[in-house]
Design an enzyme around this catalytic site. Structure first.
Site, mmCIF file in Angstrom:
data_model
loop_
_atom_site.group_PDB
_atom_site.id
_atom_site.type_symbol
_atom_site.label_atom_id
_atom_site.label_comp_id
_atom_site.label_asym_id
_atom_site.label_seq_id
_atom_site.Cartn_x
_atom_site.Cartn_y
_atom_site.Cartn_z
ATOM 1 N N ASP A 56 28.039 34.533 54.530
ATOM 2 C CA ASP A 56 27.985 33.466 55.529
ATOM 3 C C ASP A 56 28.742 33.963 56.763
ATOM 4 O O ASP A 56 28.180 34.696 57.578
ATOM 5 C CB ASP A 56 28.632 32.233 54.869
ATOM 6 C CG ASP A 56 28.607 30.986 55.710
ATOM 7 O OD1 ASP A 56 28.078 31.013 56.819
ATOM 8 O OD2 ASP A 56 29.139 29.955 55.262
ATOM 9 N N LYS A 104 23.206 34.488 55.617
ATOM 10 C CA LYS A 104 23.239 33.428 56.633
ATOM 11 C C LYS A 104 23.714 34.077 57.927
ATOM 12 O O LYS A 104 24.844 33.920 58.353
ATOM 13 C CB LYS A 104 24.198 32.326 56.190
ATOM 14 C CG LYS A 104 23.780 30.953 56.588
ATOM 15 C CD LYS A 104 24.883 29.955 56.372
ATOM 16 C CE LYS A 104 24.812 29.241 55.057
ATOM 17 N NZ LYS A 104 25.894 28.239 54.936
ATOM 18 N N VAL A 147 23.881 25.340 51.658
ATOM 19 C CA VAL A 147 22.893 25.299 50.570
ATOM 20 C C VAL A 147 23.592 25.319 49.207
ATOM 21 O O VAL A 147 24.706 25.819 49.085
ATOM 22 C CB VAL A 147 21.888 26.478 50.677
ATOM 23 C CG1 VAL A 147 20.971 26.307 51.861
ATOM 24 C CG2 VAL A 147 22.603 27.826 50.750
ATOM 25 N N GLU A 150 26.914 39.660 45.866
ATOM 26 C CA GLU A 150 27.335 38.351 46.390
ATOM 27 C C GLU A 150 26.177 37.373 46.310
ATOM 28 O O GLU A 150 25.011 37.766 46.431
ATOM 29 C CB GLU A 150 27.714 38.494 47.867
ATOM 30 C CG GLU A 150 29.123 38.970 48.115
ATOM 31 C CD GLU A 150 30.115 37.802 48.198
ATOM 32 O OE1 GLU A 150 29.828 36.708 47.672
ATOM 33 O OE2 GLU A 150 31.177 38.004 48.800
ATOM 34 N N ARG A 160 25.737 24.324 40.729
ATOM 35 C CA ARG A 160 25.545 25.756 40.451
ATOM 36 C C ARG A 160 24.408 25.991 39.464
ATOM 37 O O ARG A 160 23.786 27.046 39.461
ATOM 38 C CB ARG A 160 26.819 26.362 39.839
ATOM 39 C CG ARG A 160 27.988 26.446 40.796
ATOM 40 C CD ARG A 160 29.044 27.369 40.203
ATOM 41 N NE ARG A 160 30.351 27.196 40.776
ATOM 42 C CZ ARG A 160 30.773 27.788 41.891
ATOM 43 N NH1 ARG A 160 29.970 28.579 42.562
ATOM 44 N NH2 ARG A 160 31.993 27.597 42.329
HETATM 45 P P1 IMP Z 1 31.848 33.858 53.827
HETATM 46 O O1 IMP Z 1 33.227 34.429 53.618
HETATM 47 O O2 IMP Z 1 31.866 32.789 54.909
HETATM 48 O O3 IMP Z 1 30.793 34.892 54.080
HETATM 49 O O4 IMP Z 1 31.447 33.048 52.545
HETATM 50 C C1 IMP Z 1 31.654 33.522 51.300
HETATM 51 C C2 IMP Z 1 31.557 32.484 50.215
HETATM 52 O O5 IMP Z 1 31.504 31.141 50.700
HETATM 53 C C3 IMP Z 1 30.287 32.680 49.426
HETATM 54 O O6 IMP Z 1 30.430 33.671 48.437
HETATM 55 C C4 IMP Z 1 30.089 31.283 48.851
HETATM 56 O O7 IMP Z 1 30.846 31.136 47.676
HETATM 57 C C5 IMP Z 1 30.632 30.365 49.932
HETATM 58 N N1 IMP Z 1 29.539 29.845 50.785
HETATM 59 C C6 IMP Z 1 29.202 30.234 52.026
HETATM 60 N N2 IMP Z 1 28.129 29.544 52.479
HETATM 61 C C7 IMP Z 1 27.783 28.691 51.484
HETATM 62 C C8 IMP Z 1 26.729 27.714 51.330
HETATM 63 O O8 IMP Z 1 25.860 27.474 52.191
HETATM 64 N N3 IMP Z 1 26.709 27.049 50.135
HETATM 65 C C9 IMP Z 1 27.618 27.275 49.149
HETATM 66 N N4 IMP Z 1 28.599 28.176 49.247
HETATM 67 C C10 IMP Z 1 28.686 28.877 50.409
#
Ligand code: IMP
Length: 187
Positions: A109, A137, A159, A105, A171
């Site tokens: 987040d 994060k 970010v 990954e 990207r």
């Molecule tokens: P999660 O499900 O919240 O853990 O996030 C998963 C996806 O959200 C990551 O694989 C990213 O594609 C996107 N994402 C989460 N935080 C960020 C960020 O700070 N910048 C850009 N994409 C993010």
């Protein structure tokens, strides 16, 4: 006229991880993976779209036999907030039963995407299943996820760069930074 690089840099409030720092860290993770898996052939599964620069650099720093596959999921409808809805847009090309799988990954987040993917992949009976994420994060976590290989702890800010996007852009930056507030109001 300002160059593309200057304009992109102008959209960032600060650089959080430089290109040099990222490449050094990716090399370290690659060496760790090669050492840990030894003779076991690992299937590295990249989660598109964000993983592609990390995956490309990482696989070249794992100096042992590996296989590669990709999944594409949508978890954000655009913008910067996790929707909590995960949809598989592209699944793996092959079965993973009996394989040592390493999920790759860009960032974890809330953990919702990784949790969903781990639960989904576990039903396919891999020999082992681990997670590698360039960024963690931690402060934003809603779902507990154990990450075997982490590049950097990431501040609780949105970010971009090195695969991470805002509305499809940034990207292709070779480094990672925090966007200026002004960029959000532009879109
Ligand atoms: P999660 O499900 O919240 O853990 O996030 C998963 C996806 O959200 C990551 O694989 C990213 O594609 C996107 N994402 C989460 N935080 C960020 C960020 O700070 N910048 C850009 N994409 C993010």
């Amino acid at each position: 006229m300002a160059s593309w690089k200057e304009r992109m840099a102008g959209d960032l409030r600060e650089v959080v991880f430089t290109e040099e720092e990222i490449l050094a860290k990716v090399g370290e993770i690659g060496r760790e993976i090669a050492r840990d898996y030894g003779d076991k052939r690992v299937l590295m599964v990249g989660i598109l779209n964000g993983c592609f620069p990390f995956m490309a650099d990482l696989v070249r720093s794992v100096h042992t036999h590996i296989e590669v596959d990709f999944m594409s999921v949508s978890s954000y409808g655009g913008g910067t907030q996790s929707s909590g809805v995960v949809r598989i847009l592209k699944d793996l090309n092959k079965t993973i039963e009996g394989h040592h799988v390493l999920l790759v990954e860009d960032i974890i987040d809330t953990g919702l995407t990784a949790r969903y993917l781990l639960d989904n992949l576990l039903t396919r009976h891999p020999a082992s299943l681990e997670v590698c994420s360039l960024l963690d994060k931690r402060e934003a976590r809603a779902e507990e996820v154990s990450i075997r290989y982490v590049g950097f702890e990431c501040p609780n800010e949105f970010v971009v760069g090195y695969g991470l996007d805002y509305e499809g852009l940034y990207r292709n930056l070779p480094y990672i930074g925090v966007l200026n507030q002004e960029v959000y109001s532009r879109s």
